[in-house]
Write a protein that holds these residues in place. Structure first.
Motif, PDB file in Angstrom:
ATOM      1  N   VAL A  13       0.963  -1.304   0.065  1.00  0.00           N
ATOM      2  CA  VAL A  13       0.233  -0.318   0.180  1.00  0.00           C
ATOM      3  C   VAL A  13       0.989   1.020   0.354  1.00  0.00           C
ATOM      4  O   VAL A  13       1.763   1.072   0.976  1.00  0.00           O
ATOM      5  CB  VAL A  13      -0.939  -0.238   1.194  1.00  0.00           C
ATOM      6  N   PRO A  14       0.229   2.017  -0.544  1.00  0.00           N
ATOM      7  CA  PRO A  14       0.898   3.897  -0.490  1.00  0.00           C
ATOM      8  C   PRO A  14       1.200   3.978   1.052  1.00  0.00           C
ATOM      9  O   PRO A  14       0.876   3.528   2.364  1.00  0.00           O
ATOM     10  CB  PRO A  14       0.359   4.690  -1.291  1.00  0.00           C
ATOM     11  N   THR A  15       1.946   5.001   1.170  1.00  0.00           N
ATOM     12  CA  THR A  15       2.261   5.667   2.441  1.00  0.00           C
ATOM     13  C   THR A  15       1.009   6.113   3.161  1.00  0.00           C
ATOM     14  O   THR A  15       1.053   5.797   4.405  1.00  0.00           O
ATOM     15  CB  THR A  15       3.071   6.827   2.274  1.00  0.00           C
ATOM     16  N   ALA A  16      -0.266   7.252   2.228  1.00  0.00           N
ATOM     17  CA  ALA A  16      -1.907   6.900   2.947  1.00  0.00           C
ATOM     18  C   ALA A  16      -2.115   5.779   3.859  1.00  0.00           C
ATOM     19  O   ALA A  16      -2.900   6.408   4.773  1.00  0.00           O
ATOM     20  CB  ALA A  16      -2.285   7.533   1.950  1.00  0.00           C
TER      21      ALA A  16
ATOM     22  N   MET B 296      -0.364   3.757   4.934  1.00  0.00           N
ATOM     23  CA  MET B 296       0.071   2.296   6.285  1.00  0.00           C
ATOM     24  C   MET B 296      -0.605   2.754   7.430  1.00  0.00           C
ATOM     25  O   MET B 296      -0.841   4.154   7.842  1.00  0.00           O
ATOM     26  CB  MET B 296       1.548   2.961   6.301  1.00  0.00           C
ATOM     27  N   GLY B 297      -0.478   1.253   7.831  1.00  0.00           N
ATOM     28  CA  GLY B 297      -1.037   1.426   9.321  1.00  0.00           C
ATOM     29  C   GLY B 297      -1.994   0.885   8.864  1.00  0.00           C
ATOM     30  O   GLY B 297      -3.301   0.664  10.295  1.00  0.00           O
ATOM     31  N   VAL B 298      -3.111   1.339   7.994  1.00  0.00           N
ATOM     32  CA  VAL B 298      -4.817   1.233   8.347  1.00  0.00           C
ATOM     33  C   VAL B 298      -5.137  -0.638   7.875  1.00  0.00           C
ATOM     34  O   VAL B 298      -6.554  -0.651   8.187  1.00  0.00           O
ATOM     35  CB  VAL B 298      -5.754   2.119   7.314  1.00  0.00           C
ATOM     36  N   VAL B 299      -4.524  -1.066   6.748  1.00  0.00           N
ATOM     37  CA  VAL B 299      -5.102  -2.818   7.139  1.00  0.00           C
ATOM     38  C   VAL B 299      -4.084  -3.899   7.347  1.00  0.00           C
ATOM     39  O   VAL B 299      -3.344  -3.365   8.277  1.00  0.00           O
ATOM     40  CB  VAL B 299      -4.513  -2.452   4.913  1.00  0.00           C
ATOM     41  N   ASP B 300      -4.791  -5.136   7.131  1.00  0.00           N
ATOM     42  CA  ASP B 300      -4.384  -6.282   8.338  1.00  0.00           C
ATOM     43  C   ASP B 300      -4.338  -6.851   6.747  1.00  0.00           C
ATOM     44  O   ASP B 300      -5.288  -7.237   6.575  1.00  0.00           O
ATOM     45  CB  ASP B 300      -5.523  -6.297   9.564  1.00  0.00           C
TER      46      ASP B 300
ATOM     47  N   ARG C 201     -11.970  -0.759   1.150  1.00  0.00           N
ATOM     48  CA  ARG C 201     -12.720  -0.042   1.781  1.00  0.00           C
ATOM     49  C   ARG C 201     -11.456   1.406   3.161  1.00  0.00           C
ATOM     50  O   ARG C 201     -11.791   2.380   2.433  1.00  0.00           O
ATOM     51  CB  ARG C 201     -13.476   0.098   2.883  1.00  0.00           C
ATOM     52  N   LYS C 202     -11.004   0.244   3.464  1.00  0.00           N
ATOM     53  CA  LYS C 202      -9.761   1.139   4.676  1.00  0.00           C
ATOM     54  C   LYS C 202      -8.944   2.023   4.002  1.00  0.00           C
ATOM     55  O   LYS C 202      -8.394   3.477   3.818  1.00  0.00           O
ATOM     56  CB  LYS C 202      -9.193   0.957   5.625  1.00  0.00           C
ATOM     57  N   ILE C 203      -8.547   1.356   2.438  1.00  0.00           N
ATOM     58  CA  ILE C 203      -7.573   1.372   1.898  1.00  0.00           C
ATOM     59  C   ILE C 203      -8.130   3.503   0.821  1.00  0.00           C
ATOM     60  O   ILE C 203      -7.458   4.466   1.004  1.00  0.00           O
ATOM     61  CB  ILE C 203      -6.726   1.222   0.051  1.00  0.00           C
ATOM     62  N   GLY C 204      -9.345   3.466   0.404  1.00  0.00           N
ATOM     63  CA  GLY C 204      -9.847   3.507  -0.283  1.00  0.00           C
ATOM     64  C   GLY C 204      -9.830   5.142   0.871  1.00  0.00           C
ATOM     65  O   GLY C 204      -9.620   6.575   0.133  1.00  0.00           O
ATOM     66  N   LYS C 205     -10.900   4.866   1.782  1.00  0.00           N
ATOM     67  CA  LYS C 205     -10.487   6.123   2.402  1.00  0.00           C
ATOM     68  C   LYS C 205      -9.532   6.304   2.613  1.00  0.00           C
ATOM     69  O   LYS C 205      -9.519   8.323   3.108  1.00  0.00           O
ATOM     70  CB  LYS C 205     -11.484   6.049   4.180  1.00  0.00           C
ATOM     71  N   ALA C 206      -8.350   6.206   2.875  1.00  0.00           N
ATOM     72  CA  ALA C 206      -6.677   6.401   3.021  1.00  0.00           C
ATOM     73  C   ALA C 206      -6.423   7.316   2.084  1.00  0.00           C
ATOM     74  O   ALA C 206      -5.846   8.569   2.526  1.00  0.00           O
ATOM     75  CB  ALA C 206      -5.696   5.598   4.055  1.00  0.00           C
ATOM     76  N   VAL C 207      -6.619   7.248   1.493  1.00  0.00           N
ATOM     77  CA  VAL C 207      -6.545   7.728  -0.381  1.00  0.00           C
ATOM     78  C   VAL C 207      -7.405   8.445  -0.914  1.00  0.00           C
ATOM     79  O   VAL C 207      -6.721  10.037  -1.345  1.00  0.00           O
ATOM     80  CB  VAL C 207      -5.525   6.906  -1.649  1.00  0.00           C
ATOM     81  N   GLY C 208      -8.125   8.551   0.162  1.00  0.00           N
ATOM     82  CA  GLY C 208      -9.498   9.385  -0.798  1.00  0.00           C
ATOM     83  C   GLY C 208     -10.170   9.042  -1.731  1.00  0.00           C
ATOM     84  O   GLY C 208     -10.581  10.238  -2.505  1.00  0.00           O
ATOM     85  N   LYS C 209     -10.254   7.715  -2.646  1.00  0.00           N
ATOM     86  CA  LYS C 209     -11.100   7.541  -3.051  1.00  0.00           C
ATOM     87  C   LYS C 209     -11.706   6.854  -2.933  1.00  0.00           C
ATOM     88  O   LYS C 209     -11.959   6.041  -1.870  1.00  0.00           O
ATOM     89  CB  LYS C 209     -10.233   6.410  -3.839  1.00  0.00           C
TER      90      LYS C 209
ATOM     91  N   ASN D  95       1.686   6.094 -10.703  1.00  0.00           N
ATOM     92  CA  ASN D  95       1.127   5.332 -11.496  1.00  0.00           C
ATOM     93  C   ASN D  95      -0.266   5.496 -10.660  1.00  0.00           C
ATOM     94  O   ASN D  95      -0.844   5.306  -9.778  1.00  0.00           O
ATOM     95  CB  ASN D  95       1.647   4.009 -10.780  1.00  0.00           C
ATOM     96  N   ASN D  96      -1.567   4.828 -11.173  1.00  0.00           N
ATOM     97  CA  ASN D  96      -2.872   4.388 -11.270  1.00  0.00           C
ATOM     98  C   ASN D  96      -3.158   3.491 -10.392  1.00  0.00           C
ATOM     99  O   ASN D  96      -4.371   3.185 -10.159  1.00  0.00           O
ATOM    100  CB  ASN D  96      -3.773   4.559 -12.726  1.00  0.00           C
ATOM    101  N   VAL D  97      -2.274   2.253 -10.495  1.00  0.00           N
ATOM    102  CA  VAL D  97      -2.409   1.454  -9.057  1.00  0.00           C
ATOM    103  C   VAL D  97      -2.124   1.659  -7.601  1.00  0.00           C
ATOM    104  O   VAL D  97      -1.558   2.491  -7.620  1.00  0.00           O
ATOM    105  CB  VAL D  97      -0.970   0.334  -9.513  1.00  0.00           C
ATOM    106  N   ASP D  98      -2.717   1.362  -7.483  1.00  0.00           N
ATOM    107  CA  ASP D  98      -3.855   2.435  -5.672  1.00  0.00           C
ATOM    108  C   ASP D  98      -3.028   0.844  -4.647  1.00  0.00           C
ATOM    109  O   ASP D  98      -2.461   0.943  -4.007  1.00  0.00           O
ATOM    110  CB  ASP D  98      -4.734   2.395  -5.327  1.00  0.00           C
ATOM    111  N   VAL D  99      -2.877  -1.094  -5.194  1.00  0.00           N
ATOM    112  CA  VAL D  99      -2.540  -1.654  -4.249  1.00  0.00           C
ATOM    113  C   VAL D  99      -2.218  -2.561  -4.626  1.00  0.00           C
ATOM    114  O   VAL D  99      -3.208  -2.701  -5.667  1.00  0.00           O
ATOM    115  CB  VAL D  99      -3.981  -1.524  -3.286  1.00  0.00           C
ATOM    116  N   MET D 100      -0.928  -3.444  -4.205  1.00  0.00           N
ATOM    117  CA  MET D 100      -1.148  -4.807  -4.799  1.00  0.00           C
ATOM    118  C   MET D 100      -1.328  -6.143  -3.799  1.00  0.00           C
ATOM    119  O   MET D 100      -0.659  -5.781  -2.457  1.00  0.00           O
ATOM    120  CB  MET D 100       0.546  -5.084  -5.131  1.00  0.00           C
ATOM    121  N   MET D 101      -2.317  -6.581  -4.176  1.00  0.00           N
ATOM    122  CA  MET D 101      -2.397  -8.315  -3.618  1.00  0.00           C
ATOM    123  C   MET D 101      -2.197  -8.838  -4.122  1.00  0.00           C
ATOM    124  O   MET D 101      -2.416  -9.707  -5.181  1.00  0.00           O
ATOM    125  CB  MET D 101      -4.272  -7.713  -2.965  1.00  0.00           C
TER     126      MET D 101
END
Length: 327
Positions: free
Chosen positions: A129-132, A134-138, A148-156, A204-210
């Motif tokens: 995940v990007p810097t924004a 960090m610490g919000v995912v498990d 949902r948590k990543i979206g909230k953190a990055v404003g999307k 880059n337009n990728v927000d997360v790698m899973m």
């Protein structure tokens, strides 16, 4: 004020450039071994000009297995800093062989003894995940909750997120869960390191790698992530009974969640990557007849500096100083 030291990352770019220039000749020719061997040979020759005392900790293949810089191989002149080396001369050999995007040559360096040794671990489950974010995912949380948590953190909104996933049978359930959550997906056949870097690159337009990819690639990615920012949460994820038993014998805890700080225990890091086939992350090698153009990324952990480098190479002058054969 401390005097600036030499930036080894700029020297490492010469190594990945050489590998990219040599291997790109094999683009789309269906022969991944020859493309890989060309990159390995170019890397070895260019490494010999660097004043480091390096040991390959993250490589692929063992001595006399073809082709790769093998784990434990010594690289550099033997003079200078003692360092651990993580290397993938061609990350995405099939991408190169079939002319697909995002094949890269990649290399990371850390102080000796600071890199995680994968041992018998081949696979690792990862969440980058990007810097924004960090610490919000498990790593063990439901996919929809993490998105949902990543979206909230990055404003999307979740349906605006793009998730990088390797297109493998083991990810059928993961892909279904991402789709059910409403996020978009980029499916890639290969390119674990590139996917991690896409997730932390703000351009880059990728927000997360899973998903589950290679353990060696996880350590390589961790070097870049620790410099560039962001976080990777990872857990060893054996894909066979033999691998699971070997990890148990090795004493690894399969329940432990690693971060980049676990995988590289230093901030004095260097990282370089050069594009081979081109794509959404790094441009590929462009041959001009009289030379070529390469596109590379250089990072230094001590200063946090990230450089995007476009270089022009002229065969007539380059070959006066280089023993690497590019054609």
């Amino acid at each position: 004020m401390e005097a600036p030291s030499r930036n080894l990352a700029l020297d490492l770019v010469r190594v990945t450039e050489a590998a990219a220039l040599a291997s790109a000749r094999w683009l789309g020719r269906g022969d991944k071994e020859s493309g890989d061997q060309a990159a390995v040979d170019a890397m070895r020759k260019t490494f010999s000009s660097l004043d480091i005392d390096g040991t390959v900790v993250i490589g692929e293949g063992e001595k006399d297995d073809a082709p790769m810089l093998y784990n434990g191989e010594r690289v550099g002149s033997g003079r200078g800093l003692k360092v651990d080396v993580a290397v993938d001369p061609v990350e995405g050999t099939r991408l190169l062989a079939f002319g697909r995007p995002n094949a890269i040559s990649v290399l990371g360096v850390a102080p000796a003894g600071s890199m995680f040794r994968p041992g018998p671990s081949f696979y690792m489950k990862k969440l980058v995940v990007p810097t924004a974010a960090m610490g919000v995912v498990d790593l063990e949380a439901p996919v929809a909750e993490n998105l949902r948590k990543i979206g909230k953190a990055v404003g999307k909104d979740v349906d605006d997120l793009t998730v990088f996933v390797l297109d493998k049978p083991r990810h059928e359930r993961l892909i279904a869960e991402i789709r059910a959550a409403g996020a978009r997906i980029q499916l890639h056949t290969d390119g674990d390191v590139a996917g991690s870097l896409m997730a932390i690159d703000p351009k880059n337009n990728v927000d997360v790698m899973m998903g589950t990819g290679g353990t060696p690639e996880g350590v390589l990615s961790a070097i870049a992530i620790r410099i560039m920012g962001g976080q990777m949460y990872a857990r060893l994820d054996p894909q066979s009974y033999d691998e699971r038993n070997a990890l148990s014998d090795f004493g690894y805890d399969l329940r432990h969640t690693f971060t980049v700080e676990d995988l590289v225990k230093s901030e004095d890091l260097y990282f370089a990557a050069s594009g081979i086939s081109g794509g959404t992350f790094l441009g590929g090698v462009r041959y001009t007849g009289l030379g070529a153009t390469t596109y590379s990324l250089s990072m230094r952990g001590k200063t946090g500096t990230v450089r995007w480098i476009e270089a022009s190479h002229k065969w007539d002058t380059l070959m006066q100083f280089s023993s690497v054969k590019y054609d």
